[in-house]
Motif scaffolding. Structure first.
Motif, PDB file in Angstrom:
ATOM      1  N   LEU A  80      -0.200  -8.273  -9.713  1.00  0.00           N
ATOM      2  CA  LEU A  80       0.150  -7.535  -8.188  1.00  0.00           C
ATOM      3  C   LEU A  80       1.378  -6.600  -8.924  1.00  0.00           C
ATOM      4  O   LEU A  80       2.444  -7.229  -9.397  1.00  0.00           O
ATOM      5  CB  LEU A  80       0.867  -8.493  -7.086  1.00  0.00           C
ATOM      6  CG  LEU A  80       1.329  -7.938  -5.903  1.00  0.00           C
ATOM      7  CD1 LEU A  80       0.204  -7.174  -5.217  1.00  0.00           C
ATOM      8  CD2 LEU A  80       1.970  -9.032  -5.106  1.00  0.00           C
ATOM      9  N   TRP A  81       1.079  -5.441  -8.690  1.00  0.00           N
ATOM     10  CA  TRP A  81       2.239  -4.468  -9.112  1.00  0.00           C
ATOM     11  C   TRP A  81       3.107  -3.868  -7.780  1.00  0.00           C
ATOM     12  O   TRP A  81       2.217  -3.546  -6.980  1.00  0.00           O
ATOM     13  CB  TRP A  81       1.672  -3.080  -9.615  1.00  0.00           C
ATOM     14  CG  TRP A  81       2.607  -2.312 -10.430  1.00  0.00           C
ATOM     15  CD1 TRP A  81       3.184  -2.093 -11.536  1.00  0.00           C
ATOM     16  CD2 TRP A  81       2.953  -1.071  -9.886  1.00  0.00           C
ATOM     17  NE1 TRP A  81       3.561  -0.969 -11.793  1.00  0.00           N
ATOM     18  CE2 TRP A  81       3.948  -0.372 -10.859  1.00  0.00           C
ATOM     19  CE3 TRP A  81       2.763  -0.466  -8.530  1.00  0.00           C
ATOM     20  CZ2 TRP A  81       4.446   0.778 -10.402  1.00  0.00           C
ATOM     21  CZ3 TRP A  81       3.206   0.858  -8.192  1.00  0.00           C
ATOM     22  CH2 TRP A  81       4.265   1.473  -9.202  1.00  0.00           C
ATOM     23  N   MET A  82       4.425  -4.050  -7.900  1.00  0.00           N
ATOM     24  CA  MET A  82       4.920  -3.703  -6.778  1.00  0.00           C
ATOM     25  C   MET A  82       6.136  -2.385  -7.053  1.00  0.00           C
ATOM     26  O   MET A  82       6.918  -2.501  -8.023  1.00  0.00           O
ATOM     27  CB  MET A  82       6.103  -4.958  -6.171  1.00  0.00           C
ATOM     28  CG  MET A  82       5.059  -6.043  -5.806  1.00  0.00           C
ATOM     29  SD  MET A  82       6.027  -7.502  -5.505  1.00  0.00           S
ATOM     30  CE  MET A  82       6.164  -8.100  -7.266  1.00  0.00           C
ATOM     31  N   TRP A 104      -4.815  -0.901  -3.367  1.00  0.00           N
ATOM     32  CA  TRP A 104      -3.695  -0.858  -2.797  1.00  0.00           C
ATOM     33  C   TRP A 104      -3.481  -1.533  -1.421  1.00  0.00           C
ATOM     34  O   TRP A 104      -4.415  -1.769  -0.468  1.00  0.00           O
ATOM     35  CB  TRP A 104      -3.142   0.762  -2.612  1.00  0.00           C
ATOM     36  CG  TRP A 104      -3.971   1.483  -1.446  1.00  0.00           C
ATOM     37  CD1 TRP A 104      -5.142   2.111  -1.665  1.00  0.00           C
ATOM     38  CD2 TRP A 104      -3.038   1.885  -0.440  1.00  0.00           C
ATOM     39  NE1 TRP A 104      -5.303   2.658  -0.445  1.00  0.00           N
ATOM     40  CE2 TRP A 104      -3.920   2.582   0.325  1.00  0.00           C
ATOM     41  CE3 TRP A 104      -1.922   1.507   0.140  1.00  0.00           C
ATOM     42  CZ2 TRP A 104      -3.983   3.117   1.614  1.00  0.00           C
ATOM     43  CZ3 TRP A 104      -1.558   2.084   1.436  1.00  0.00           C
ATOM     44  CH2 TRP A 104      -2.597   2.818   2.146  1.00  0.00           C
ATOM     45  N   ALA A 131       2.688  -8.855   0.428  1.00  0.00           N
ATOM     46  CA  ALA A 131       1.643  -8.672  -0.491  1.00  0.00           C
ATOM     47  C   ALA A 131       1.575  -9.784  -1.295  1.00  0.00           C
ATOM     48  O   ALA A 131       0.156 -10.167  -1.580  1.00  0.00           O
ATOM     49  CB  ALA A 131       2.102  -7.375  -1.399  1.00  0.00           C
ATOM     50  N   ASN A 157       7.215  -5.834 -11.266  1.00  0.00           N
ATOM     51  CA  ASN A 157       8.194  -4.971 -10.595  1.00  0.00           C
ATOM     52  C   ASN A 157       7.877  -3.419 -11.408  1.00  0.00           C
ATOM     53  O   ASN A 157       7.783  -3.547 -12.617  1.00  0.00           O
ATOM     54  CB  ASN A 157       9.486  -5.305 -10.530  1.00  0.00           C
ATOM     55  CG  ASN A 157       9.972  -6.288  -9.453  1.00  0.00           C
ATOM     56  OD1 ASN A 157       9.635  -6.019  -8.244  1.00  0.00           O
ATOM     57  ND2 ASN A 157      10.365  -7.618  -9.647  1.00  0.00           N
ATOM     58  N   LYS A 177       6.685  -6.680  -0.064  1.00  0.00           N
ATOM     59  CA  LYS A 177       6.306  -7.334  -1.158  1.00  0.00           C
ATOM     60  C   LYS A 177       6.201  -8.934  -1.015  1.00  0.00           C
ATOM     61  O   LYS A 177       5.032  -9.329  -1.451  1.00  0.00           O
ATOM     62  CB  LYS A 177       7.537  -7.262  -2.451  1.00  0.00           C
ATOM     63  CG  LYS A 177       7.844  -6.005  -2.778  1.00  0.00           C
ATOM     64  CD  LYS A 177       9.100  -6.138  -3.751  1.00  0.00           C
ATOM     65  CE  LYS A 177       9.481  -4.875  -4.311  1.00  0.00           C
ATOM     66  NZ  LYS A 177      10.751  -5.140  -5.402  1.00  0.00           N
ATOM     67  N   CYS A 212       2.353  -1.229  -3.034  1.00  0.00           N
ATOM     68  CA  CYS A 212       2.080  -2.268  -3.827  1.00  0.00           C
ATOM     69  C   CYS A 212       0.484  -2.345  -4.220  1.00  0.00           C
ATOM     70  O   CYS A 212      -0.282  -1.773  -3.579  1.00  0.00           O
ATOM     71  CB  CYS A 212       2.252  -3.455  -3.298  1.00  0.00           C
ATOM     72  SG  CYS A 212       3.797  -4.046  -2.746  1.00  0.00           S
TER      73      CYS A 212
END
Length: 630
Positions: free
Chosen positions: A291-293, A256, A305, A328, A302, A280
């Motif tokens: 990359l998960w936001m 994270w 990241a 997203n 964001k 994120c």
């Protein structure tokens, strides 16, 4: 009002199916004409938007940024930033992909038929839309059975091998050389590329010659082919050496992101529950990165990241071609979901369930009998209709309507009237919902025109159509739900409003933030005076390019999340100054005129009342109507 901080190049994009392509030139986005789509220079970085419209009318947007092998680092960084800006302009519901020359994803390559053609060198403004350059002999290698990968190679005998297919493009003739070990599918794909080059580079007027590896006797085309290289000579049996593939690790890694650093997520199992909406996460699958936001993460975080992911690839010694996908929350790909256990079809908060159980326990302790409501009652908590359909908004002006572009279709002016069309699918059937939205300051003429136009549109569609009139400040929850994020501005765009009212330009605005949830949030512009504030709400105060976020003392953490979500719409990629009630700066009150009183009582926001169904009857001999609840 355009979203502040967004590039003008994004105005009106994402509405029509197809491709939009921009190149980074002198730190600006320059649109590429359709005639040059598929031609990418190795010294440049590009931004690509692909819009797909489903049969149901729902639009899908995919954002890619393509990095040439010789592109400048500053251009590559700017391309990733612009990809995030474009995502913001499209409502933060796209999937973003990082594409590197030579390692493009099949999804990206599928947009270009039959292929993309990387060109050595850099694109200059003079080349865009200009005529053909002086012709030089170019050599390409082609590989791939499903989608073809084309790359320019040095024009040399040493570039040839028996395992690939090669194209040599000269001014008068195109040669296709098929290695004896190349596949039939690769040869077929290469023929498509030859036809593409013939049509686009030669206007369809040139000869094509095919050369079979090892079959040269009596073939005049073969003799002409080898004369380009100074005569026939043996070629290499193996293709040019390429970097060896990196071994797969034993397990994946999940981190994270916090303040520019990565922290490992310690979890025995990879469950969906480990992902939090206010953070994120980086999922390292070695061959590819995700990359998960989270939906409540500010756009500034964001952006940080995404920059961190680029640094991570470099620090880990990974190949620069490592495939990276940016997601997203709520728009995850099936591939990403497959790495997690217990991924529900619809992720929702469990606070309601937990609270209900606690209240039930308290009543039981007091001796009351508690029974669970029927299951069908819980359905009332779900949206009444499918809220992932297609939304279109028209401005009504002089009995005519004009379609609003994507970037402003969620911005209504209180001096205007609008026609809102929402199309969605339920149980394989298409439905149409029409609203005539009537602003408080709109003229009687525009109101009448809006109602008439909306009725005509509802009558003209095939299928199940419903029409409703909606007055500003009396909107039903469903109206807000189909917009997802809505901004209501003072003033107006229509001719009637401008003729009726003297337009006064002001450099500042005050917005009250409210919402039903993350999927339904509104910013309502209110009078620029202190009395517009209320301790139970959060506000955004904007002056020029500066933004203040004001947190009322009775607002909740959930209200703050909605505040920052809306700030991303009004001012993406920009920081704001946080102001909590009773800690305001002098400059804050200066913008509002002067410090004065405003409502400070706790305000309870009541939910929409449950709907009721009545039956009516008229008793014989009496004119009274008796209503009975059902």
């Amino acid at each position: 009002m355009a979203m502040r901080g967004l590039d003008e190049a994004f105005r009106g994009v994402g509405d029509k199916p197809g491709l939009d392509i921009w190149c980074i030139l002198n730190l600006n986005l320059v649109p590429i004409p359709k005639s040059s789509h598929g031609k990418f220079f190795s010294g440049n970085a590009y931004l690509i938007l692909h819009t797909n419209v489903l049969k149901t009318g729902v639009r899908q947007n995919y954002v890619h940024y393509w990095l040439g092998k010789d592109a400048k680092e500053v251009d590559c960084a700017l391309a990733s930033e612009k990809a995030l800006e474009l995502d913001m302009a499209l409502g933060s519901c796209t999937v973003q992909y990082r594409e590197v020359q030579g390692s493009e994803s099949e999804k990206f390559l599928s947009y270009f038929r039959p292929c993309i053609i990387p060109v050595e060198g850099c694109l200059s403004p003079q080349m865009i839309g200009g005529g053909p350059d002086s012709y030089t002999i170019t050599m390409f290698s082609c590989r791939g059975d499903h989608v073809v990968h084309v790359r320019e190679v040095p024009f040399s005998r040493h570039s040839l091998n028996h395992n690939e297919v090669f194209i040599i493009d000269t001014q008068s003739k195109i040669f296709l050389f098929s290695g004896c070990n190349s596949s039939t599918k690769s040869r077929a794909k290469a023929l498509d590329v030859v036809q593409y080059i013939k049509e686009n580079q030669h206007g369809g007027r040139c000869q094509v010659a095919t050369i079979e590896d090892g079959k040269f006797v009596g073939d005049p085309d073969a003799g002409e082919f080898w004369s380009l290289f100074g005569g026939h000579a043996p070629i290499s049996r193996d293709p040019p050496s390429e970097a060896s593939e990196e071994p797969e690790p034993q397990s994946m890694k999940l981190f994270w992101v916090n303040k520019g650093k990565l922290f490992p997520v310690e979890s025995a199992t990879m469950d969906r529950a480990v992902l939090s909406s206010d953070k994120c996460y980086l999922l390292d699958c070695y061959a590819k990165l995700y990359l998960w936001m989270g939906k409540t993460v500010p756009s500034s975080e964001k952006k940080a990241a995404i920059t961190l992911v680029e640094a991570y690839v470099h620090s880990e010694g990974r190949s620069t071609s490592t495939r990276t996908t940016f997601l997203n929350e709520g728009n995850e790909t099936a591939d990403f979901k497959s790495y997690f256990n217990n991924w529900p079809k619809n992720v929702s908060s469990t606070l309601y369930v937990e609270g209900k159980e606690k209240v039930a326990a308290i009543f039981k302790q007091k001796g009351f009998e508690v029974k669970e409501l029927p299951d069908d009652q819980s359905e009332l908590k779900e949206p009444l209709i499918n809220c992932s359909g297609d939304l279109k908004v028209w401005l009504v002006d002089h009995n005519e309507k004009s379609l609003l572009p994507t970037e402003v279709k969620n911005q209504l002016c209180s001096g205007d009237c609008y026609v809102v069309e929402y199309n969605y699918v339920h149980n394989s059937r298409e439905y149409h919902l029409f609203y005539a939205w009537l602003g408080k300051g709109s003229t009687k003429e525009d109101i009448a025109d809006a109602i008439s136009i909306t009725a005509d549109m509802a009558d003209s569609v095939k299928g199940r159509a419903v029409m409703a009139q909606v007055y500003e400040s009396e909107e039903p929850d469903l109206f807000f739900s189909v917009f997802k994020s809505l901004i209501i501005l003072k003033g107006g765009r229509s001719t009637a409003y401008k003729n009726l009212t003297e337009q006064k330009k002001q450099n500042a605005s005050l917005f009250r933030i409210q919402g039903l949830g993350y999927e339904s949030v509104q910013a309502i512009e209110v009078d620029l005076v202190p009395s517009s504030l209320n301790s139970s709400y959060c506000y955004i105060l904007q002056e020029g390019d500066f933004f203040y976020t004001w947190i009322g003392s009775f607002s909740t953490p959930h209200d703050e999340d909605l505040l920052y979500q809306m700030l991303d719409k009004l001012s993406p990629l920009k920081q704001s100054i946080l102001v909590r009630e009773d800690s305001e700066l002098d400059d804050f009150w200066r913008i509002l005129g002067k410090k004065s009183e405003y409502p400070k009582e706790r305000h309870t926001r009541l939910g929409t009342e449950d709907p009721r169904l009545y039956t009516g009857s008229i008793e014989e001999g009496k004119g009274d109507i008796q209503l009975h609840t059902r």
